[in-house]
Design a protein around this motif. Structure first.
Motif, PDB file in Angstrom:
ATOM      1  N   GLU A 106      94.751   2.304 -34.555  1.00  0.00           N
ATOM      2  CA  GLU A 106      93.109   3.042 -35.652  1.00  0.00           C
ATOM      3  C   GLU A 106      93.398   3.172 -36.608  1.00  0.00           C
ATOM      4  O   GLU A 106      94.153   3.859 -36.978  1.00  0.00           O
ATOM      5  N   ASN A 108      90.858   5.084 -39.700  1.00  0.00           N
ATOM      6  CA  ASN A 108      89.790   5.717 -40.177  1.00  0.00           C
ATOM      7  C   ASN A 108      88.734   5.451 -38.908  1.00  0.00           C
ATOM      8  O   ASN A 108      87.198   5.406 -39.234  1.00  0.00           O
ATOM      9  N   HIS A 109      89.281   5.974 -37.795  1.00  0.00           N
ATOM     10  CA  HIS A 109      88.384   6.367 -36.367  1.00  0.00           C
ATOM     11  C   HIS A 109      87.644   5.331 -36.758  1.00  0.00           C
ATOM     12  O   HIS A 109      86.749   5.393 -34.806  1.00  0.00           O
ATOM     13  N   LYS A 110      87.671   3.888 -36.242  1.00  0.00           N
ATOM     14  CA  LYS A 110      87.865   2.906 -35.741  1.00  0.00           C
ATOM     15  C   LYS A 110      88.820   2.340 -34.828  1.00  0.00           C
ATOM     16  O   LYS A 110      89.827   2.469 -35.161  1.00  0.00           O
ATOM     17  N   SER A 111      88.411   1.555 -34.204  1.00  0.00           N
ATOM     18  CA  SER A 111      89.779   0.595 -32.574  1.00  0.00           C
ATOM     19  C   SER A 111      89.566  -0.460 -33.159  1.00  0.00           C
ATOM     20  O   SER A 111      88.127  -0.871 -33.317  1.00  0.00           O
ATOM     21  N   TYR A 112      90.398  -0.603 -33.160  1.00  0.00           N
ATOM     22  CA  TYR A 112      90.616  -2.870 -33.782  1.00  0.00           C
ATOM     23  C   TYR A 112      91.631  -2.930 -32.134  1.00  0.00           C
ATOM     24  O   TYR A 112      92.464  -2.414 -32.178  1.00  0.00           O
ATOM     25  N   ARG A 146      86.221  -1.481 -28.578  1.00  0.00           N
ATOM     26  CA  ARG A 146      87.085  -2.248 -29.699  1.00  0.00           C
ATOM     27  C   ARG A 146      86.445  -3.344 -30.629  1.00  0.00           C
ATOM     28  O   ARG A 146      85.940  -4.201 -29.740  1.00  0.00           O
ATOM     29  N   THR A 147      87.062  -3.787 -31.922  1.00  0.00           N
ATOM     30  CA  THR A 147      87.037  -4.523 -32.626  1.00  0.00           C
ATOM     31  C   THR A 147      88.133  -5.677 -32.295  1.00  0.00           C
ATOM     32  O   THR A 147      88.994  -5.149 -32.934  1.00  0.00           O
ATOM     33  N   ASP A 205      82.995  -9.517 -35.180  1.00  0.00           N
ATOM     34  CA  ASP A 205      82.132  -8.715 -36.666  1.00  0.00           C
ATOM     35  C   ASP A 205      82.369  -9.258 -37.584  1.00  0.00           C
ATOM     36  O   ASP A 205      83.406  -9.417 -38.399  1.00  0.00           O
ATOM     37  N   LEU A 208      84.084  -7.825 -40.673  1.00  0.00           N
ATOM     38  CA  LEU A 208      85.349  -6.534 -40.300  1.00  0.00           C
ATOM     39  C   LEU A 208      86.380  -7.545 -42.667  1.00  0.00           C
ATOM     40  O   LEU A 208      86.931  -6.499 -42.323  1.00  0.00           O
ATOM     41  N   ASP A 232      87.098  -1.516 -44.398  1.00  0.00           N
ATOM     42  CA  ASP A 232      86.961  -0.084 -43.576  1.00  0.00           C
ATOM     43  C   ASP A 232      88.069   0.816 -45.097  1.00  0.00           C
ATOM     44  O   ASP A 232      88.889  -0.021 -45.699  1.00  0.00           O
TER      45      ASP A 232
END
Length: 378
Positions: A106, A108-112, A146-147, A205, A208, A232
């Motif tokens: 997790e 920056n409020h992004k899920s990988y 998720r990315t 992505d 990315l 990010d």
């Protein structure tokens, strides 16, 4: 050419390499972590066995997820900063023979979802089965929310990643069909070992990664290190509150009395390998520190690296300089010069670590000793 972000990147970093054994490169590996400070580090060919604890090669502010072989060679690992929220994703039982680890991150409020993978070389019948099983495993781990980033040494040197062409071979064919089916972009466009692109980074992505930075090999590894700069912005506060043990005010008399009363035979009686013994000792020493050493709350920089001597910094700069020359000229004389500085760097780092620990023992400073212990128990 690798994608270049001319304006720099404040985003997170993911390092990646084939290390060809961590155990014989511990000091160089730790130096890399302390010098480059990657947020994540994907490693193939760790050559680790289950009885080797991660605390032997990691600095205290990193966690690891590992898939070890039961025999020599192979193995993969992913190292993540403890300050980054992460979770190990369980691989389905029918794919446990595939050498990979999967971790959800997790940022920056992004899920990988990051998968670190290793495919042994070969293109025979067994290699075909392994590739098909690998692809089915990738599909099983796919997450639409998720990315996904697939990082690994695929040992597929004959793919032309400029036009996505490949040999008429079932191993190549199955993999490239998977790449095209999921619309994956491959970010590594320069050789990672010799003249071949063996180490790949794939994701659906295309935005990315903003920049791929190449570094020279770690110690005797024959694969370059890649540092991926993610697109990010990292909102994590560079300062965070943490607890700090006040070893100068520890109750050393109580510690001494406690250790005298410890029944070591009882503690180690069910320890049948090095890992069990290490864990038992760690639990005991952690209890001692938590019980007899006072704690204070401090505000400090997260992940503050240890101070590296100017001599080692100079040697590593020289090593990187001659590596870049050799990478450009491909001449043997330049390779010899690079290898000379590579050996000097390894020797210097080992010597510095030896001097630190020898000085600690000879100083007779009990407080410094107990302050050093947590670094080895992390």
């Amino acid at each position: 050419m690798a994608k270049v972000n001319f304006f720099g990147s404040n985003g997170s970093t993911l390092a990646f390499t084939n290390l060809r054994s961590i155990s014989n490169k511990i000091e160089d590996f730790r130096f890399f972590l302390e010098d480059c400070r990657p947020d994540m580090f994907c490693i193939t060919e760790t050559w680790l066995l289950e009885e080797i604890p991660s605390s032997l090669f990691l600095t205290k502010d990193y966690d690891s997820v590992r898939h070890d072989r039961k025999t020599r060679g192979g193995g993969v690992a992913m190292v993540v900063k403890t300050s980054i929220p992460h979770r190990t994703v369980l691989v389905p039982d029918n794919f446990r023979h595939i050498e990979l680890v999967c971790v959800d991150i997790e940022l920056n409020h992004k899920s990988y979802r990051i998968v670190t993978y290793y495919r042994p070389g070969g293109f025979g019948a067994e290699a075909e089965i392994y590739m098909v099983d690998s692809i089915n495993c990738f599909k099983a781990l796919y997450s639409p929310i998720r990315t996904m980033c697939l990082v690994g040494d695929f040992n597929l040197p004959e793919v032309d990643w400029t036009c996505y062409s490949y040999p008429n071979n079932r191993v190549y064919g199955a993999f490239m069909e998977f790449v095209n089916e999921f619309g994956l972009q491959q970010f590594i466009q320069e050789p990672t070992r010799g003249n071949n692109i063996l180490d790949l980074v794939l994701s659906g992505d295309s935005m990315l990664i903003s920049n791929v930075e190449f570094r020279c090999q770690i110690a005797t590894s024959d694969h370059n290190v890649m540092i991926l700069h993610l697109n990010d912005t990292d909102p994590r506060d560079k300062n965070d509150v943490r607890n700090s043990y006040m070893f100068d005010k520890a109750n050393f008399a109580a510690i001494k009395n406690f250790l005298k009363l410890v029944k070591w035979d009882d503690i180690f009686q069910y320890c049948f390998d090095v890992e069990n013994c290490w864990n038992a000792l760690q639990q005991c020493m952690s209890y001692v520190i938590q019980t007899f050493v006072p704690v204070r709350t401090v505000l400090s920089s997260r992940g503050r690296p240890r101070k590296i001597s100017n001599r080692i910094k100079h040697l590593y700069k020289s090593k990187l300089f001659f590596w870049k020359i050799w990478r450009h000229t491909k001449e043997n004389k330049d390779k010899i010069k690079y290898m000379e500085f590579s050996k000097l760097c390894t020797k210097a780092v080992k010597r510095e670590q030896y001097d630190i620990e020898k000085g600690l023992v000879l100083s007779g400073n009990v407080g410094a000793f107990y302050k050093y212990i947590p670094n080895k128990l992390s």
